[in-house]
Design an enzyme around this catalytic site. Structure first.
Site, mmCIF file in Angstrom:
data_model
loop_
_atom_site.group_PDB
_atom_site.id
_atom_site.type_symbol
_atom_site.label_atom_id
_atom_site.label_comp_id
_atom_site.label_asym_id
_atom_site.label_seq_id
_atom_site.Cartn_x
_atom_site.Cartn_y
_atom_site.Cartn_z
ATOM 1 N N THR A 1 11.954 9.368 -4.831
ATOM 2 C CA THR A 1 10.326 8.977 -4.516
ATOM 3 C C THR A 1 10.019 9.479 -3.619
ATOM 4 O O THR A 1 9.603 10.743 -3.242
ATOM 5 C CB THR A 1 10.345 7.690 -3.954
ATOM 6 O OG1 THR A 1 11.401 6.953 -3.969
ATOM 7 C CG2 THR A 1 9.038 7.345 -3.798
ATOM 8 N N LYS B 1 6.228 3.678 -10.234
ATOM 9 C CA LYS B 1 7.304 3.452 -8.478
ATOM 10 C C LYS B 1 6.391 3.011 -7.695
ATOM 11 O O LYS B 1 6.640 2.068 -6.839
ATOM 12 C CB LYS B 1 8.162 4.394 -7.855
ATOM 13 C CG LYS B 1 8.498 4.409 -6.819
ATOM 14 C CD LYS B 1 9.667 3.436 -7.010
ATOM 15 C CE LYS B 1 10.414 3.088 -5.340
ATOM 16 N NZ LYS B 1 11.416 3.733 -4.776
ATOM 17 N N LYS C 1 6.058 6.731 4.068
ATOM 18 C CA LYS C 1 6.026 7.990 3.032
ATOM 19 C C LYS C 1 5.926 7.130 1.578
ATOM 20 O O LYS C 1 5.034 8.193 1.247
ATOM 21 C CB LYS C 1 7.624 7.817 3.512
ATOM 22 C CG LYS C 1 7.651 9.688 2.280
ATOM 23 C CD LYS C 1 8.822 9.934 1.409
ATOM 24 C CE LYS C 1 9.150 8.966 0.109
ATOM 25 N NZ LYS C 1 10.224 9.307 -0.419
#
Length: 289
Positions: free
Chosen positions: A98, A173, A241
């Site tokens: 990711t 995502k 994050k």
């Protein structure tokens, strides 16, 4: 059977690489920054451990990576002994990290210059999804490269979607993480309210989960949330994050994410409670502190 390398054997990559070998039947070479983890994987699953990303990638048909962030990804691809330096023309690099859409586009361009295919393919489903081989994979890149890579990716997935050009997988995502943050904050407030109202939370969820309020988070997280158990799952440190990536991208594309920005700060509060490694459902702990 294909020749496959996997770079990064964390909580996600370790079982994903195993599924490539066991379920997919592929010949797998692994690399991990901590070499003992790679040696352990080989001892359990067979295959071969490599000392560098380049060594792992040499002669492979497909190279997967699942590392920490943009900088880690650049290091295993473009850095000293990076995978791109050893991959042959016509091979494909599949990035399950990711990361930002920006780095996906950067690496796509670099790979294309070398005659290498590149797919940004972040995953959703958490550690349990990786362990059980039922991840959702969101892919960006050229259609023909995706078509070649899809059967290999399906070794650890139940859903593999082509979302558009390079970077589209990472953007999808981001949408996923925005949804999850909002759902968990709403669920946390609902459970907190229900408790304060003196309701039996199990009875409440049994009813409302069958209606319009139902969600995966409600079905799979309400019980542990109600019991104050968070020492498992997708860590808040990782979620922050991911949300930082979402907020950075929103600054670039002009999207307004006021609730996401607020929830990110709520997660910061949970980190300050010592919950950085707690599951993302620990937003409730902030309300009950």
């Amino acid at each position: 059977m294909a020749k496959v390398a996997f770079l990064g054997l964390g909580v996600m990559g370790y079982p994903m690489a195993r599924h490539l070998k066991e379920k997919g039947g592929h010949e797998v070479t692994v690399y991990n920054r901590t070499s003992a983890k790679a040696e352990k994987w080989v001892a359990e699953n067979g295959g071969r451990a490599a000392a560098t990303p380049a060594e792992a990638a040499e002669g492979q048909d497909y190279v997967f990576a699942c590392v920490g962030n943009d900088d880690d990804l650049r290091q295993v691809t473009l850095g000293d002994q990076g995978a791109f330096s050893a991959m042959t023309k016509g091979s494909i690099f599949i990035d399950n990290t990711t990361a930002s859409a920006e780095v996906a586009r950067e690496l796509y361009a670099s790979a294309r210059e070398r005659g290498i295919g590149f797919i940004d393919a972040p995953v959703s489903g958490g550690q349990a999804g990786a362990e059980n081989g039922v991840l959702t994979v969101m892919c960006g890149g050229d259609q023909d490269i995706f078509d070649r890579a899809r059967p290999i990716i399906e070794s650890f997935a139940r859903m593999v979607g082509h979302m558009g050009p390079a970077g589209a997988g990472q953007l999808t995502k981001m949408v996923n993480q925005i949804c999850i943050g909002g759902l968990l904050q709403g669920l946390s407030e609902a459970l907190h309210f229900g408790k304060k109202a003196g309701l039996d939370i199990e009875k409440v969820v049994d009813v409302i989960s069958k209606g319009a309020a139902g969600s995966w988070q409600m079905e799979n997280r309400h019980k542990t949330m109600n019991e104050g158990k968070y020492d498992f799952g997708f860590a808040i440190d990782w979620m922050r994050k991911d949300l930082a990536i979402c907020l950075d991208e929103a600054d670039r594309n002009g999207a307004k994410l006021p609730v996401t920005a607020l929830i990110d700060q709520f997660y910061k509060d949970v980190q300050q409670l010592g919950g950085g490694r707690w599951d993302t459902s620990a937003l409730l702990a902030r309300l009950e502190k």
